[in-house]
Design a protein around this motif. Structure first.
Motif, PDB file in Angstrom:
ATOM      1  N   ASP A   5       0.810  -1.219   0.000  1.00  0.00           N
ATOM      2  CA  ASP A   5       0.000   0.000   0.000  1.00  0.00           C
ATOM      3  C   ASP A   5       0.843   1.269   0.000  1.00  0.00           C
ATOM      4  OD1 ASP A   5      -2.253  -1.569   0.042  1.00  0.00           O
ATOM      5  OD2 ASP A   5      -2.635  -1.324   2.191  1.00  0.00           O
ATOM      6  N   GLY A   6       2.173   1.121   0.041  1.00  0.00           N
ATOM      7  CA  GLY A   6       3.045   2.291   0.071  1.00  0.00           C
ATOM      8  C   GLY A   6       3.088   2.990   1.410  1.00  0.00           C
ATOM      9  N   LYS A   7       2.664   2.311   2.479  1.00  0.00           N
ATOM     10  CA  LYS A   7       2.575   2.917   3.808  1.00  0.00           C
ATOM     11  C   LYS A   7       3.617   2.377   4.786  1.00  0.00           C
ATOM     12  CE  LYS A   7      -2.403   3.793   3.333  1.00  0.00           C
ATOM     13  NZ  LYS A   7      -2.226   5.254   3.186  1.00  0.00           N
ATOM     14  N   TRP A   8       4.561   1.595   4.273  1.00  0.00           N
ATOM     15  CA  TRP A   8       5.635   1.074   5.124  1.00  0.00           C
ATOM     16  C   TRP A   8       6.711   2.167   5.228  1.00  0.00           C
ATOM     17  CZ3 TRP A   8       6.921  -1.702   8.925  1.00  0.00           C
ATOM     18  CH2 TRP A   8       8.186  -2.238   9.115  1.00  0.00           C
ATOM     19  N   THR A   9       6.609   2.985   6.260  1.00  0.00           N
ATOM     20  CA  THR A   9       7.480   4.141   6.442  1.00  0.00           C
ATOM     21  C   THR A   9       8.283   4.004   7.735  1.00  0.00           C
ATOM     22  OG1 THR A   9       5.813   5.372   7.681  1.00  0.00           O
ATOM     23  CG2 THR A   9       5.809   5.622   5.262  1.00  0.00           C
ATOM     24  N   PHE A  10       9.246   4.895   7.893  1.00  0.00           N
ATOM     25  CA  PHE A  10      10.041   4.875   9.114  1.00  0.00           C
ATOM     26  C   PHE A  10       9.152   5.046  10.348  1.00  0.00           C
ATOM     27  CE2 PHE A  10      11.991   7.260  12.533  1.00  0.00           C
ATOM     28  CZ  PHE A  10      13.023   6.409  12.891  1.00  0.00           C
ATOM     29  N   GLU A  11       8.219   5.985  10.299  1.00  0.00           N
ATOM     30  CA  GLU A  11       7.366   6.218  11.461  1.00  0.00           C
ATOM     31  C   GLU A  11       6.520   4.997  11.789  1.00  0.00           C
ATOM     32  OE1 GLU A  11       7.211   8.524  13.764  1.00  0.00           O
ATOM     33  OE2 GLU A  11       8.936   9.515  12.834  1.00  0.00           O
ATOM     34  N   LYS A  12       6.075   4.275  10.751  1.00  0.00           N
ATOM     35  CA  LYS A  12       5.306   3.059  10.990  1.00  0.00           C
ATOM     36  C   LYS A  12       6.169   2.008  11.674  1.00  0.00           C
ATOM     37  CE  LYS A  12       1.642   2.525   9.833  1.00  0.00           C
ATOM     38  NZ  LYS A  12       0.346   2.695  10.545  1.00  0.00           N
ATOM     39  N   LEU A  13       7.396   1.838  11.200  1.00  0.00           N
ATOM     40  CA  LEU A  13       8.320   0.897  11.839  1.00  0.00           C
ATOM     41  C   LEU A  13       8.553   1.281  13.291  1.00  0.00           C
ATOM     42  CD1 LEU A  13      10.593  -1.294  11.934  1.00  0.00           C
ATOM     43  CD2 LEU A  13      12.132   0.449  11.004  1.00  0.00           C
ATOM     44  N   LYS A  14       8.815   2.554  13.542  1.00  0.00           N
ATOM     45  CA  LYS A  14       9.106   3.012  14.901  1.00  0.00           C
ATOM     46  C   LYS A  14       7.915   2.795  15.823  1.00  0.00           C
ATOM     47  CE  LYS A  14      10.806   7.039  17.441  1.00  0.00           C
ATOM     48  NZ  LYS A  14      11.261   8.460  17.330  1.00  0.00           N
ATOM     49  N   THR A  15       6.718   3.096  15.332  1.00  0.00           N
ATOM     50  CA  THR A  15       5.508   2.920  16.139  1.00  0.00           C
ATOM     51  C   THR A  15       5.266   1.456  16.473  1.00  0.00           C
ATOM     52  OG1 THR A  15       4.488   4.883  15.160  1.00  0.00           O
ATOM     53  CG2 THR A  15       3.018   3.278  16.199  1.00  0.00           C
ATOM     54  N   MET A  16       5.433   0.594  15.472  1.00  0.00           N
ATOM     55  CA  MET A  16       5.195  -0.832  15.696  1.00  0.00           C
ATOM     56  C   MET A  16       6.232  -1.437  16.637  1.00  0.00           C
ATOM     57  SD  MET A  16       4.095  -1.929  11.815  1.00  0.00           S
ATOM     58  CE  MET A  16       3.792  -3.664  12.187  1.00  0.00           C
ATOM     59  N   ALA A  17       7.463  -0.918  16.592  1.00  0.00           N
ATOM     60  CA  ALA A  17       8.530  -1.463  17.439  1.00  0.00           C
ATOM     61  C   ALA A  17       8.445  -0.961  18.877  1.00  0.00           C
ATOM     62  CB  ALA A  17       9.894  -1.102  16.848  1.00  0.00           C
ATOM     63  N   SER A  18       7.660   0.088  19.115  1.00  0.00           N
ATOM     64  CA  SER A  18       7.571   0.681  20.449  1.00  0.00           C
ATOM     65  C   SER A  18       6.741  -0.190  21.394  1.00  0.00           C
ATOM     66  CB  SER A  18       6.934   2.072  20.360  1.00  0.00           C
ATOM     67  OG  SER A  18       7.742   2.942  19.589  1.00  0.00           O
ATOM     68  N   GLY A  19       7.186  -0.284  22.626  1.00  0.00           N
ATOM     69  CA  GLY A  19       6.462  -1.023  23.642  1.00  0.00           C
ATOM     70  C   GLY A  19       6.666  -2.524  23.610  1.00  0.00           C
ATOM     71  N   ILE A  20       7.622  -2.988  22.827  1.00  0.00           N
ATOM     72  CA  ILE A  20       7.879  -4.432  22.702  1.00  0.00           C
ATOM     73  C   ILE A  20       8.915  -4.908  23.723  1.00  0.00           C
ATOM     74  CG2 ILE A  20       8.573  -6.282  21.129  1.00  0.00           C
ATOM     75  CD1 ILE A  20       5.987  -4.890  20.333  1.00  0.00           C
ATOM     76  N   TYR A  21       9.782  -4.007  24.157  1.00  0.00           N
ATOM     77  CA  TYR A  21      10.900  -4.423  25.016  1.00  0.00           C
ATOM     78  C   TYR A  21      10.410  -5.083  26.304  1.00  0.00           C
ATOM     79  CZ  TYR A  21      14.851  -4.425  28.146  1.00  0.00           C
ATOM     80  OH  TYR A  21      15.814  -4.821  29.041  1.00  0.00           O
ATOM     81  N   ALA A  22      11.124  -6.147  26.662  1.00  0.00           N
ATOM     82  CA  ALA A  22      10.885  -6.803  27.951  1.00  0.00           C
ATOM     83  C   ALA A  22      12.173  -7.455  28.429  1.00  0.00           C
ATOM     84  CB  ALA A  22       9.774  -7.845  27.837  1.00  0.00           C
ATOM     85  N   ASP A  23      12.476  -7.282  29.695  1.00  0.00           N
ATOM     86  CA  ASP A  23      13.646  -7.912  30.310  1.00  0.00           C
ATOM     87  C   ASP A  23      13.261  -9.345  30.703  1.00  0.00           C
ATOM     88  OD1 ASP A  23      15.987  -8.534  31.566  1.00  0.00           O
ATOM     89  OD2 ASP A  23      15.696  -7.169  33.267  1.00  0.00           O
ATOM     90  N   LEU A  24      13.220 -10.207  29.693  1.00  0.00           N
ATOM     91  CA  LEU A  24      12.674 -11.552  29.900  1.00  0.00           C
ATOM     92  C   LEU A  24      13.475 -12.378  30.898  1.00  0.00           C
ATOM     93  CD1 LEU A  24      11.686 -12.541  26.237  1.00  0.00           C
ATOM     94  CD2 LEU A  24      10.254 -11.538  28.033  1.00  0.00           C
ATOM     95  N   ASN A  25      14.770 -12.170  30.953  1.00  0.00           N
ATOM     96  CA  ASN A  25      15.571 -12.964  31.894  1.00  0.00           C
ATOM     97  C   ASN A  25      15.747 -12.262  33.244  1.00  0.00           C
ATOM     98  OD1 ASN A  25      17.306 -10.932  31.145  1.00  0.00           O
ATOM     99  ND2 ASN A  25      18.956 -12.277  30.436  1.00  0.00           N
ATOM    100  N   ALA A  26      15.107 -11.100  33.393  1.00  0.00           N
ATOM    101  CA  ALA A  26      15.062 -10.379  34.675  1.00  0.00           C
ATOM    102  C   ALA A  26      16.439 -10.170  35.290  1.00  0.00           C
ATOM    103  CB  ALA A  26      14.150 -11.128  35.659  1.00  0.00           C
ATOM    104  N   ASP A  27      17.429  -9.863  34.435  1.00  0.00           N
ATOM    105  CA  ASP A  27      18.764  -9.614  34.984  1.00  0.00           C
ATOM    106  C   ASP A  27      19.058  -8.129  35.122  1.00  0.00           C
ATOM    107  OD1 ASP A  27      19.118  -8.837  32.375  1.00  0.00           O
ATOM    108  OD2 ASP A  27      20.858 -10.115  31.982  1.00  0.00           O
ATOM    109  N   GLY A  28      18.093  -7.299  34.754  1.00  0.00           N
ATOM    110  CA  GLY A  28      18.272  -5.864  34.884  1.00  0.00           C
ATOM    111  C   GLY A  28      19.173  -5.249  33.833  1.00  0.00           C
ATOM    112  N   LYS A  29      19.577  -6.028  32.830  1.00  0.00           N
ATOM    113  CA  LYS A  29      20.465  -5.543  31.780  1.00  0.00           C
ATOM    114  C   LYS A  29      19.704  -5.422  30.464  1.00  0.00           C
ATOM    115  CE  LYS A  29      24.564  -7.771  33.767  1.00  0.00           C
ATOM    116  NZ  LYS A  29      25.663  -8.765  33.508  1.00  0.00           N
TER     117      LYS A  29
END
Length: 503
Positions: free
Chosen positions: A234-258
């Motif tokens: 659709d021509g809508k794959w833009t930097f802002e779309k990538l940044k928005t989709m990647a936001s809020g995904i982080y998780a410290d799954l191994n709980a080591d604080g790093k």
């Protein structure tokens, strides 16, 4: 050095289907037949490329004389052996589509020109002076040991800089306007009416090393995110779309604080080498040939647009906890283990490290900076083959004919096998009906940067400015550019003067 091709008996050919059967499959990575393995699928299954008869139109594409006959002469090709997949030669057919396409290509060229081809593979990663010296020493001694050389792009750039290669345009049998040669590379690499190397369908690596971004469909579903394939089409794959989709995904799954790739989940992962593709995907080229055939730094390289794009990517990669620059180059573990939504790496990873993953994957180009950008721009990594003819080749016209025939047969066989069968069908792990369109977009948008190809010799200081700025997290591009501009221009001018004065 190991010779991997000996004289072999000829046998009848079978052509691969140019537009192979497309099927929509929805299977996990682990369920796919691994690349480079014997195909046990039933005849006509998705892993098999049906043979078809060459049409009259296809037969007329190649302009080599039909009666060209080299009387069984041997042609020696010096390749490199650190590319992870089949690139030049395979001993036998084994039912795996790309392997068999390479085998059939070589056999077809032998039959067409009545030649034997010996492929030698020896090292050859970027900066491998031993590989480069094989060509230099043969040229110095007037030893026609190699009729053709096909090496890592940056090594070929070094050989060009050192004056070790012939001008391909001097040999009529090589028709560089044909679709099996990459036109975008030809335009940018045409230096004072000289073209010292070419690539295209002659090289499986020119397809497999296409740079882009993998995505994890399971994480997409988990966070209820849009389909990247639909966004691209659709021509809508833009930097802002990538940044928005990647936001809020982080998780410290191994709980080591790093915050590191050892056990955390990320929205976007990339290593330092892949940072190079960000500039090219935004049409930021460090060195190109101008209208007079002179190598120049493009006038728009240091522009407000360049600075804005750099700011945006620094904000995603360095200023967000959702992103990580992987410390070990080529380490795909963070994505393979299901801990990254997006992962920047060349396409060929599908057929190697990702073939046994446990989730569904997709692959898209780097995003446009905004929707106003005209289309998507893609590039290859450094690790693809450029083909050339060394100065001491015994019969350069014969070398040109063999290159042309290999390119044509690769166009008919190898690229269709990789895109239509292997990547569009066999590894269609997301089941998306849009995947075929996206792969066509990837191939159509391919561009090159001569500054990247020559970065092992004279253009490293200019080419590395953009990726180094992202890696450092500091947008100091203007000052860094000012510090290298004059020396880069001087080095380019000096080399072109040397080129003009060669006999």
């Amino acid at each position: 050095m190991k010779p991997v091709s000996k004289r072999s008996s000829l046998r009848p050919l079978s052509a691969l289907l140019l537009c192979a059967l497309l099927a929509s499959t929805a299977a996990s990575c682990g369920a796919e037949t691994p690349a480079q393995s014997v195909n046990t699928a039933a005849p006509g299954g998705n892993d098999t490329a049906p043979a078809v008869t060459e049409t009259e139109t296809e037969a007329e594409l190649i302009t080599l004389p039909k009666d060209l006959d080299y009387g069984g002469a041997n042609v020696t090709v010096l390749g490199w052996d650190t590319y992870e997949d089949v690139e030049f030669f395979t001993e036998t057919e084994n039912g795996e589509v790309v392997n068999d396409a390479v085998f059939q290509r070589n056999l077809a060229v032998k039959e067409r020109l009545n030649v034997d081809i010996t492929f030698l593979e020896d090292g050859g990663r970027s900066g491998d002076s031993a590989w480069i010296n094989l060509i230099r020493n043969a040229n110095k001694a007037g030893d026609a040991a190699y009729d053709i050389a096909a090496g890592h792009s940056q090594n070929i750039g070094s050989l060009m800089h050192n004056g070790e290669l012939l001008n391909l345009l001097a040999y009529d049998y090589l028709n560089i306007s044909q679709p099996w040669w990459r036109e975008e590379l030809t335009k940018r690499a045409l230096i004072m009416d000289n073209l010292f190397f070419a690539t295209g369908d002659i090289s499986p690596s020119a397809v497999a090393r296409t740079q882009g971004i993998f995505f994890n469909s399971d994480i997409l579903s988990q966070f209820d995110l849009e389909d990247p394939y639909q966004l691209v089409v659709d021509g809508k794959w833009t930097f802002e779309k990538l940044k928005t989709m990647a936001s809020g995904i982080y998780a410290d799954l191994n709980a080591d604080g790093k915050h590191d790739e050892a056990g955390d989940r990320f929205g976007f992962a990339i290593d330092s080498v892949q940072l190079q593709a960000i500039a090219l995907s935004n049409n930021i080229i460090s060195v190109e040939s101008d209208s007079e055939g002179l190598l120049r730094i493009p006038a728009d390289y240091m522009s407000d647009r360049t600075v804005s794009i750099l700011d945006a990517w620094i904000s995603l990669i360095k200023d967000s906890e959702d992103s990580v620059i992987i410390k070990t180059i080529d380490d795909a573990n963070v994505f393979r283990s299901g801990r990254a939504l997006f992962y920047a790496f060349p396409l060929g990873l599908i057929s190697s490290e990702l073939r046994d993953c446990t989730f569904n994957i997709g692959f898209v180009p780097y995003p446009k900076f905004d929707e106003q950008q005209d289309g998507y721009t893609t590039c290859t990594s450094n690790a693809y083959s450029l083909w050339c003819i060394p100065l001491a080749a015994s019969d350069p016209m014969r070398s040109a004919a063999v290159m042309e025939a290999l390119g044509y047969e690769g166009y008919k066989r190898i690229t269709p096998a990789m895109f239509e069968v292997a990547y569009k069908v066999k590894y269609n792990n997301t089941g998306s009906e849009l995947q075929s369109q996206v792969f066509d977009i990837l191939r159509a948008g391919l561009t090159f940067d001569i500054g990247r190809i020559m970065s092992s010799s004279i253009t490293n200081s200019i080419f590395t400015l953009f990726p180094n700025a992202i890696s450092s997290g500091k947008n100091n591009l203007a000052s860094k550019y000012a510090s290298v501009e004059k020396t880069t221009i001087k080095a380019l001018d000096k080399w072109m003067d040397e080129l003009a004065n060669r006999e």
